[in-house]
Scaffold this motif. Structure first.
Motif, mmCIF file in Angstrom:
data_model
loop_
_atom_site.group_PDB
_atom_site.id
_atom_site.type_symbol
_atom_site.label_atom_id
_atom_site.label_comp_id
_atom_site.label_asym_id
_atom_site.label_seq_id
_atom_site.Cartn_x
_atom_site.Cartn_y
_atom_site.Cartn_z
ATOM 1 N N ARG A 66 0.807 -1.219 0.000
ATOM 2 C CA ARG A 66 0.000 0.000 0.000
ATOM 3 C C ARG A 66 0.842 1.271 0.000
ATOM 4 N NH1 ARG A 66 -2.079 -3.488 3.479
ATOM 5 N NH2 ARG A 66 -1.223 -2.396 5.276
ATOM 6 N N GLU A 67 2.082 1.159 -0.468
ATOM 7 C CA GLU A 67 2.969 2.314 -0.577
ATOM 8 C C GLU A 67 3.487 2.407 -2.017
ATOM 9 O OE1 GLU A 67 3.560 4.547 1.654
ATOM 10 O OE2 GLU A 67 3.019 3.618 3.572
ATOM 11 N N LEU A 68 3.756 3.653 -2.445
ATOM 12 C CA LEU A 68 4.256 3.894 -3.794
ATOM 13 C C LEU A 68 5.782 3.862 -3.820
ATOM 14 C CD1 LEU A 68 3.750 4.717 -6.749
ATOM 15 C CD2 LEU A 68 3.739 7.102 -5.984
ATOM 16 N N TYR A 69 6.317 3.149 -4.791
ATOM 17 C CA TYR A 69 7.763 3.073 -5.008
ATOM 18 C C TYR A 69 8.073 3.422 -6.458
ATOM 19 C CZ TYR A 69 8.496 0.462 -0.631
ATOM 20 O OH TYR A 69 8.568 0.087 0.688
ATOM 21 N N PHE A 70 9.315 3.833 -6.692
ATOM 22 C CA PHE A 70 9.877 3.836 -8.035
ATOM 23 C C PHE A 70 11.038 2.853 -8.039
ATOM 24 C CE2 PHE A 70 7.428 7.635 -8.639
ATOM 25 C CZ PHE A 70 7.168 7.657 -9.996
ATOM 26 N N PHE A 71 10.982 1.916 -8.970
ATOM 27 C CA PHE A 71 12.035 0.913 -9.113
ATOM 28 C C PHE A 71 12.969 1.397 -10.219
ATOM 29 C CE2 PHE A 71 8.372 -1.214 -7.314
ATOM 30 C CZ PHE A 71 8.937 -1.845 -6.215
ATOM 31 N N VAL A 72 14.191 1.726 -9.849
ATOM 32 C CA VAL A 72 15.123 2.399 -10.749
ATOM 33 C C VAL A 72 16.169 1.405 -11.240
ATOM 34 C CG1 VAL A 72 16.675 4.355 -11.036
ATOM 35 C CG2 VAL A 72 14.760 4.498 -9.411
ATOM 36 N N ILE A 73 16.261 1.252 -12.563
ATOM 37 C CA ILE A 73 17.187 0.292 -13.152
ATOM 38 C C ILE A 73 17.936 0.943 -14.317
ATOM 39 C CG2 ILE A 73 15.360 -0.651 -14.649
ATOM 40 C CD1 ILE A 73 16.729 -3.391 -14.404
ATOM 41 N N PRO A 74 19.261 0.821 -14.380
ATOM 42 C CA PRO A 74 19.999 1.341 -15.538
ATOM 43 C C PRO A 74 19.533 0.664 -16.821
ATOM 44 C CG PRO A 74 21.491 0.848 -13.707
ATOM 45 C CD PRO A 74 20.161 0.264 -13.354
ATOM 46 N N ASP A 75 19.482 1.409 -17.900
ATOM 47 C CA ASP A 75 18.958 0.851 -19.155
ATOM 48 C C ASP A 75 19.737 -0.373 -19.626
ATOM 49 O OD1 ASP A 75 21.224 2.338 -19.785
ATOM 50 O OD2 ASP A 75 20.364 3.273 -21.569
ATOM 51 N N LYS A 76 20.991 -0.464 -19.247
ATOM 52 C CA LYS A 76 21.817 -1.613 -19.633
ATOM 53 C C LYS A 76 21.210 -2.929 -19.180
ATOM 54 C CE LYS A 76 26.492 -3.507 -18.970
ATOM 55 N NZ LYS A 76 27.856 -3.229 -18.432
ATOM 56 N N TYR A 77 20.513 -2.907 -18.046
ATOM 57 C CA TYR A 77 19.966 -4.136 -17.464
ATOM 58 C C TYR A 77 18.476 -4.323 -17.726
ATOM 59 C CZ TYR A 77 24.356 -3.713 -14.899
ATOM 60 O OH TYR A 77 25.677 -3.572 -14.569
ATOM 61 N N ASP A 78 17.865 -3.345 -18.403
ATOM 62 C CA ASP A 78 16.419 -3.419 -18.648
ATOM 63 C C ASP A 78 16.160 -4.147 -19.961
ATOM 64 O OD1 ASP A 78 13.723 -3.120 -18.485
ATOM 65 O OD2 ASP A 78 13.716 -0.926 -18.558
ATOM 66 N N ASN A 79 16.503 -5.432 -19.976
ATOM 67 C CA ASN A 79 16.272 -6.255 -21.157
ATOM 68 C C ASN A 79 16.151 -7.709 -20.737
ATOM 69 O OD1 ASN A 79 19.038 -7.607 -21.462
ATOM 70 N ND2 ASN A 79 19.581 -5.429 -21.402
ATOM 71 N N SER A 80 15.739 -8.545 -21.661
ATOM 72 C CA SER A 80 15.415 -9.934 -21.337
ATOM 73 C C SER A 80 16.622 -10.744 -20.872
ATOM 74 C CB SER A 80 14.769 -10.619 -22.543
ATOM 75 O OG SER A 80 15.637 -10.583 -23.672
ATOM 76 N N ALA A 81 17.821 -10.293 -21.176
ATOM 77 C CA ALA A 81 19.014 -11.022 -20.744
ATOM 78 C C ALA A 81 19.120 -11.068 -19.225
ATOM 79 C CB ALA A 81 20.267 -10.392 -21.343
ATOM 80 N N TYR A 82 18.461 -10.131 -18.550
ATOM 81 C CA TYR A 82 18.517 -10.063 -17.089
ATOM 82 C C TYR A 82 17.157 -10.396 -16.466
ATOM 83 C CZ TYR A 82 22.958 -7.763 -17.971
ATOM 84 O OH TYR A 82 24.238 -7.485 -18.405
ATOM 85 N N SER A 83 16.326 -11.119 -17.194
ATOM 86 C CA SER A 83 14.970 -11.400 -16.728
ATOM 87 C C SER A 83 14.942 -12.175 -15.412
ATOM 88 C CB SER A 83 14.193 -12.181 -17.793
ATOM 89 O OG SER A 83 14.829 -13.415 -18.073
ATOM 90 N N ALA A 84 15.944 -13.016 -15.185
ATOM 91 C CA ALA A 84 15.934 -13.860 -13.993
ATOM 92 C C ALA A 84 16.393 -13.127 -12.734
ATOM 93 C CB ALA A 84 16.811 -15.094 -14.210
ATOM 94 N N ASP A 85 17.178 -12.061 -12.912
ATOM 95 C CA ASP A 85 17.750 -11.425 -11.724
ATOM 96 C C ASP A 85 17.841 -9.902 -11.847
ATOM 97 O OD1 ASP A 85 19.702 -11.337 -13.656
ATOM 98 O OD2 ASP A 85 21.324 -12.050 -12.358
ATOM 99 N N PHE A 86 16.895 -9.289 -12.573
ATOM 100 C CA PHE A 86 16.952 -7.839 -12.739
ATOM 101 C C PHE A 86 16.842 -7.112 -11.410
ATOM 102 C CE2 PHE A 86 12.408 -8.793 -13.387
ATOM 103 C CZ PHE A 86 11.812 -7.915 -12.489
#
Length: 206
Positions: A66-86
């Motif tokens: 019930r709280e708002l968050y922003f989940f911040v990820i570098p674009d380098k890791y925002d792809n399917s290669a890191y789907s298991a452990d992003f």
């Protein structure tokens, strides 16, 4: 300095996915709930992560406990290669602060932050009814952030031609500077920038 108070020590990939999907559900089906998440809080702290070959960070809103968050990820890791452990590369930032590169003047920054403060209760419901709907991620250039702690503030940028009169915005500044230098390289998504591919925003597909 107090940062991200109340954030769990570790967010799993499933917790992040569930939080983002809850946001996406609420902005369509329960916008009043979303409005309530911003009551008396519209900013958060983010600690810059220096990542080679990363041009920007992606900031995904999500709802956890019930709280708002922003989940911040570098674009380098925002792809399917890191789907298991992003989650290992994602910084959870809890929105729990009042409002406080391409530099903008303090006057413009305050106008945009005050526009959020004064209009979010009406803007969010109006924006939810538009073709693009409410933001699902922000793309922010790495150069927007100083090393160390940065305060990130919700804002609205008055925009002619936009149905609601505003576009969602984020404004950042270095908390260590005696004189605040405000930065604004933010792109709210949707709409997807013409130069971007959905594969560049993998977490949007989860």
């Amino acid at each position: 300095m107090e940062q991200n108070v109340g954030a769990p020590v570790v967010f799993t990939t499933e917790m992040i996915k569930d939080a983002m999907n809850l946001w996406r559900d609420k902005i369509v089906n329960d916008i009043d709930y979303v409005v309530g998440l911003f009551e008396n809080k519209a900013a958060f702290y983010y600690t810059k992560q220096t990542v080679a070959d990363s041009v920007e960070v992606h900031m995904y809103p999500g709802i956890y406990d019930r709280e708002l968050y922003f989940f911040v990820i570098p674009d380098k890791y925002d792809n399917s290669a890191y789907s298991a452990d992003f989650n290992r590369y994602t910084q959870p930032c809890k929105v729990n602060l009042v409002l406080g590169g391409n530099e903008i003047s303090s006057l413009v920054a305050m106008q945009r932050m005050n526009a959020w403060k004064n209009n979010y209760r009406t803007w969010l419901p109006q924006q939810s009814l538009t073709t693009d709907g409410v933001f699902q991620v922000f793309a922010v250039d790495q150069i927007d952030f100083a090393e160390g702690s940065n305060k990130v503030n919700m804002a609205l940028n008055a925009t002619l031609g936009n149905t609601t009169g505003f576009l969602a915005d984020l404004i950042t500044y270095d908390t260590a500077q005696a004189t605040k230098v405000y930065e604004d390289f933010t792109k709210a998504i949707p709409p997807m920038p013409a130069s971007a591919l959905i594969t560049n925003f993998y977490l949007l597909t989860l």
